[in-house]
Design a protein around this motif. Structure first.
Motif, PDB file in Angstrom:
ATOM      1  N   GLU A 258       0.804  -1.038   0.009  1.00 56.58           N
ATOM      2  CA  GLU A 258       0.027   0.173  -0.124  1.00 56.58           C
ATOM      3  C   GLU A 258       1.044   1.208  -0.174  1.00 56.58           C
ATOM      4  O   GLU A 258       1.962   1.421   0.940  1.00 56.58           O
ATOM      5  N   VAL A 259       0.880   2.033  -1.061  1.00 59.33           N
ATOM      6  CA  VAL A 259       1.581   3.247  -1.101  1.00 59.33           C
ATOM      7  C   VAL A 259       0.808   4.488  -1.042  1.00 59.33           C
ATOM      8  O   VAL A 259      -0.054   4.538  -2.001  1.00 59.33           O
ATOM      9  N   ARG A 260       0.978   5.362  -0.253  1.00 58.11           N
ATOM     10  CA  ARG A 260       0.375   6.675  -0.149  1.00 58.11           C
ATOM     11  C   ARG A 260       1.234   7.640  -0.491  1.00 58.11           C
ATOM     12  O   ARG A 260       2.303   7.931  -0.520  1.00 58.11           O
ATOM     13  N   GLY A 261      -0.029   8.799  -0.787  1.00 54.32           N
ATOM     14  CA  GLY A 261       0.670  10.068  -1.588  1.00 54.32           C
ATOM     15  C   GLY A 261      -0.487  11.228  -1.460  1.00 54.32           C
ATOM     16  O   GLY A 261      -1.663  10.659  -1.114  1.00 54.32           O
ATOM     17  N   ASP A 262      -0.208  12.229  -1.981  1.00 48.96           N
ATOM     18  CA  ASP A 262      -1.036  13.271  -2.057  1.00 48.96           C
ATOM     19  C   ASP A 262      -1.638  13.524  -3.255  1.00 48.96           C
ATOM     20  O   ASP A 262      -2.909  14.037  -3.473  1.00 48.96           O
ATOM     21  N   GLU A 263      -1.056  12.903  -4.532  1.00 50.78           N
ATOM     22  CA  GLU A 263      -1.615  12.960  -5.723  1.00 50.78           C
ATOM     23  C   GLU A 263      -1.012  11.542  -6.337  1.00 50.78           C
ATOM     24  O   GLU A 263       0.051  10.914  -6.037  1.00 50.78           O
ATOM     25  N   ILE A 264      -1.875  11.040  -7.320  1.00 48.52           N
ATOM     26  CA  ILE A 264      -1.446   9.806  -8.038  1.00 48.52           C
ATOM     27  C   ILE A 264      -1.507  10.106  -9.567  1.00 48.52           C
ATOM     28  O   ILE A 264      -2.401  10.680  -9.805  1.00 48.52           O
ATOM     29  N   LEU A 265      -0.369   9.708 -10.222  1.00 46.06           N
ATOM     30  CA  LEU A 265      -0.362   9.958 -11.646  1.00 46.06           C
ATOM     31  C   LEU A 265      -0.390   8.434 -12.290  1.00 46.06           C
ATOM     32  O   LEU A 265       0.313   7.457 -11.839  1.00 46.06           O
ATOM     33  N   LEU A 266      -1.361   8.219 -13.050  1.00 47.66           N
ATOM     34  CA  LEU A 266      -1.674   7.026 -13.829  1.00 47.66           C
ATOM     35  C   LEU A 266      -0.695   7.218 -15.058  1.00 47.66           C
ATOM     36  O   LEU A 266      -1.376   7.917 -15.713  1.00 47.66           O
ATOM     37  N   ALA A 267       0.172   6.461 -15.350  1.00 49.66           N
ATOM     38  CA  ALA A 267       0.865   6.837 -16.505  1.00 49.66           C
ATOM     39  C   ALA A 267       1.085   4.971 -16.893  1.00 49.66           C
ATOM     40  O   ALA A 267       2.174   4.446 -16.889  1.00 49.66           O
ATOM     41  N   THR A 268      -0.054   4.593 -17.484  1.00 51.28           N
ATOM     42  CA  THR A 268       0.094   3.139 -17.802  1.00 51.28           C
ATOM     43  C   THR A 268      -0.270   2.675 -19.186  1.00 51.28           C
ATOM     44  O   THR A 268      -0.623   1.741 -20.026  1.00 51.28           O
ATOM     45  N   GLY A 269       0.107   3.867 -19.948  1.00 57.44           N
ATOM     46  CA  GLY A 269       0.102   3.782 -21.322  1.00 57.44           C
ATOM     47  C   GLY A 269      -0.723   4.606 -22.023  1.00 57.44           C
ATOM     48  O   GLY A 269      -1.503   5.166 -21.595  1.00 57.44           O
ATOM     49  N   ARG A 270      -0.891   4.335 -23.384  1.00 55.04           N
ATOM     50  CA  ARG A 270      -1.913   5.035 -24.136  1.00 55.04           C
ATOM     51  C   ARG A 270      -2.485   4.091 -25.160  1.00 55.04           C
ATOM     52  O   ARG A 270      -2.177   3.249 -25.520  1.00 55.04           O
ATOM     53  N   LYS A 271      -3.968   4.684 -25.594  1.00 57.00           N
ATOM     54  CA  LYS A 271      -4.587   3.954 -26.433  1.00 57.00           C
ATOM     55  C   LYS A 271      -5.121   4.852 -27.695  1.00 57.00           C
ATOM     56  O   LYS A 271      -5.048   5.955 -27.553  1.00 57.00           O
ATOM     57  N   PRO A 272      -5.157   4.135 -28.650  1.00 57.06           N
ATOM     58  CA  PRO A 272      -5.836   4.893 -29.917  1.00 57.06           C
ATOM     59  C   PRO A 272      -7.299   5.421 -29.765  1.00 57.06           C
ATOM     60  O   PRO A 272      -8.025   4.938 -29.068  1.00 57.06           O
ATOM     61  N   ASN A 273      -7.162   6.466 -30.605  1.00 55.96           N
ATOM     62  CA  ASN A 273      -8.528   7.320 -30.496  1.00 55.96           C
ATOM     63  C   ASN A 273      -9.615   6.735 -31.553  1.00 55.96           C
ATOM     64  O   ASN A 273     -10.593   7.656 -31.955  1.00 55.96           O
ATOM     65  N   ALA A 274      -9.178   5.769 -32.276  1.00 55.77           N
ATOM     66  CA  ALA A 274     -10.302   5.129 -33.237  1.00 55.77           C
ATOM     67  C   ALA A 274     -11.718   5.230 -32.699  1.00 55.77           C
ATOM     68  O   ALA A 274     -12.509   5.412 -33.684  1.00 55.77           O
ATOM     69  N   ASP A 275     -11.783   4.833 -31.559  1.00 55.96           N
ATOM     70  CA  ASP A 275     -13.133   4.475 -31.137  1.00 55.96           C
ATOM     71  C   ASP A 275     -13.792   5.952 -30.871  1.00 55.96           C
ATOM     72  O   ASP A 275     -15.195   6.227 -31.316  1.00 55.96           O
ATOM     73  N   THR A 276     -13.131   7.041 -30.636  1.00 57.02           N
ATOM     74  CA  THR A 276     -13.798   8.384 -30.354  1.00 57.02           C
ATOM     75  C   THR A 276     -14.081   8.973 -31.928  1.00 57.02           C
ATOM     76  O   THR A 276     -15.036   9.801 -32.103  1.00 57.02           O
ATOM     77  N   TRP A 277     -13.385   8.514 -32.772  1.00 61.90           N
ATOM     78  CA  TRP A 277     -13.870   8.962 -34.108  1.00 61.90           C
ATOM     79  C   TRP A 277     -14.800   8.005 -34.754  1.00 61.90           C
ATOM     80  O   TRP A 277     -15.240   8.412 -36.084  1.00 61.90           O
ATOM     81  N   ASN A 278     -15.103   7.223 -34.111  1.00 59.71           N
ATOM     82  CA  ASN A 278     -16.306   6.087 -34.782  1.00 59.71           C
ATOM     83  C   ASN A 278     -15.736   5.469 -36.192  1.00 59.71           C
ATOM     84  O   ASN A 278     -16.669   5.609 -37.203  1.00 59.71           O
ATOM     85  N   VAL A 279     -14.699   5.015 -36.240  1.00 58.47           N
ATOM     86  CA  VAL A 279     -14.211   4.569 -37.459  1.00 58.47           C
ATOM     87  C   VAL A 279     -15.125   3.385 -38.152  1.00 58.47           C
ATOM     88  O   VAL A 279     -14.937   3.429 -39.387  1.00 58.47           O
ATOM     89  N   GLU A 280     -15.580   2.800 -37.417  1.00 59.08           N
ATOM     90  CA  GLU A 280     -16.415   1.617 -37.828  1.00 59.08           C
ATOM     91  C   GLU A 280     -17.450   2.058 -39.073  1.00 59.08           C
ATOM     92  O   GLU A 280     -17.673   1.426 -39.929  1.00 59.08           O
TER      93      GLU A 280
END
Length: 461
Positions: A258-280
């Protein structure tokens, strides 16, 4: 329904295509929901490296005593630093937008957009929506921070993404970074150098695990000396308790932390925006990870649609996206069928130490016949004068072909370019080893690795 010669979706690498279309007097539309320049300019490479430069300066001052220079940091004006970078980035994005709006050939839609049919894009306007169409579309829709579904509590606990962290005006006293890739490493360096306590929780057994193993181990050790580093832990939950934020994680053997802090940064990678452009809806196929599938000419499965940059997932670097944009210009605008090539494709991690890399790692070459040459910074005159250590490593084939090159240490992001240029020009390892290098420059670290790999005699006692 407005009709254009070409529609460019995304204003990052896409603006290279739009500018070329403008030069050809084509009627072009750009659809970009944020500022022109895309992720790299507005919330990625450019602001992060401007901030990291400040971190490099701060770390140099803190280490000055090791070189006999008495210096100390009286204050870090964190908000001023962030504001200065933000203002410069905003001004550059606004300048690009002004150029686009002044062009007679470009219509800039700074709004949300999505496919609703074959080469047909619906855009949001103040008065409702409109549909744009063209015979050619270049999709440069980018990527965004990935939030893993496997982590509980992301809907209840506030956390930072990389985009949020770059605009944070109040420095956290203690930052917990979730992730072990390049974003986690770079942001840990920035906030740590600015004076925050940093704890890193990564799922791999080393940081930057995609790099050559020796390089990754060296960097992980350097970070463990400065920060609280937990590798080999899968984060399971974010929580809050007594005004603190918690990251709960578990190792493969079942050990929980259990790791504690006053801020958490999620830096777990990136995903393509194909879904937001509704490419289908546009007849564009994606792979199992959501990246738009392209052929060697960057054509998608839809007639008259090309894809470049992060959304196509070939390398996910700004410089590779720019190279793809050049091919999109050739193919979409000039009617060629040019197969994209990435000669000497290198990348860098702007942490502390820096990493520069191209080609294959030893893990990639497992079982193949190859030679290795390594050379430490402190074996050179200038390298031995530095407070930070490091090394260069080259992998070569028996016939002297350069298979891979990796460097970790000061200015690694620049040193790698000598090898990138050599590979792009068709040079082999012997050419690099025999090239006269300036003495006593850090580039001798590169030459030393090549000379060792190829069995060249030492240059002195």
């Amino acid at each position: 329904m407005p009709e254009f010669d070409i529609i460019v979706l995304g204003g990052g690498t896409g603006n290279v295509v739009a500018s070329a279309a403008d030069d050809e007097d084509l009627d072009v539309a750009i659809v970009e929901r944020d500022g022109l320049g895309g992720t790299c300019l507005n919330r990625g490479c450019n602001p992060s490296k401007k901030l990291i430069h400040r971190a490099d300066v701060a770390r140099t001052v803190r280490n000055a005593d090791a070189l006999g220079v008495e210096a100390e940091i009286e204050d870090v004006r964190f908000a001023d630093i962030v504001d200065d970078v933000t203002e410069k980035i905003t001004a550059e994005a606004e300048s690009k937008a002004e150029i686009a709006r002044e062009s007679e050939n470009i219509t800039f839609y700074q709004t949300e957009g999505r496919f609703v049919g074959e080469r047909t894009i619906e855009v949001d306007l103040d008065a409702g929506t409109d549909e744009l169409t063209a015979q050619k579309v270049v999709l440069a829709g980018g990527s965004r921070p990935m939030i893993p579904d496997a982590i509980d509590g992301t809907g209840e606990v506030e956390f930072l993404t990389s985009a949020d962290a770059l605009g944070l005006r109040e420095r956290p006293d203690r930052l917990v970074v979730v992730g072990g890739g390049y974003i986690a490493v770079e942001m840990s360096h920035f906030f740590g150098a600015m004076g925050a306590e940093v704890a890193i929780v990564g799922r791999g057994d080393v940081l930057v695990g995609r790099e050559d193993r020796e390089v990754a181990e060296f960097l992980t050790g350097a970070y463990a000396d400065r920060y609280e580093v937990h590798t080999g832990y899968e984060v399971t939950e974010l929580a809050e308790e007594n005004a603190e934020k918690l990251v709960r994680a578990e190792s493969e053997s079942g050990e929980e932390i259990e790791v504690r802090g006053d801020e958490i940064l999620l830096a777990t990678g990136r995903k393509p925006n194909a879904d937001t452009w509704n490419v289908e809806a546009g007849g564009i196929e994606t792979d199992e990870k959501g990246f738009v599938e392209t052929d060697e000419c960057l054509r998608t499965s839809a007639e008259g649609v090309w894809a470049i940059g992060d959304i196509a997932g070939n390398y996910m670097f700004k410089h590779s996206g720019d190279k793809e944009a050049e091919y999109a210009v050739r193919n979409a605008i000039h009617g060629e069928e040019a197969s994209v090539e990435y000669p000497g494709m290198a990348h860098a991690v702007f942490g502390s130490p820096q990493v520069g890399s191209l080609g294959e790692t030893e893990g990639d070459l497992d079982g193949d016949d190859y030679d290795v040459g390594t050379f430490e910074y402190d074996r050179t005159a200038l390298g031995s004068a530095l407070t930070d250590e490091g090394f260069a490593k080259v992998l070569t084939a028996p016939d002297a072909e350069i298979l891979g090159f990796h460097v970790v240490g000061p200015h690694a992001s620049m040193l790698v370019h000598e090898v990138a240029t050599a590979v792009s020009a068709g040079a082999d390892a012997d050419d690099v080893a025999e090239t006269i290098h300036v003495h006593p420059a850090l580039s001798e670290v590169v030459q030393g690795a090549f000379r060792e790999a190829r069995g060249f005699p030492p240059t002195g006692l």
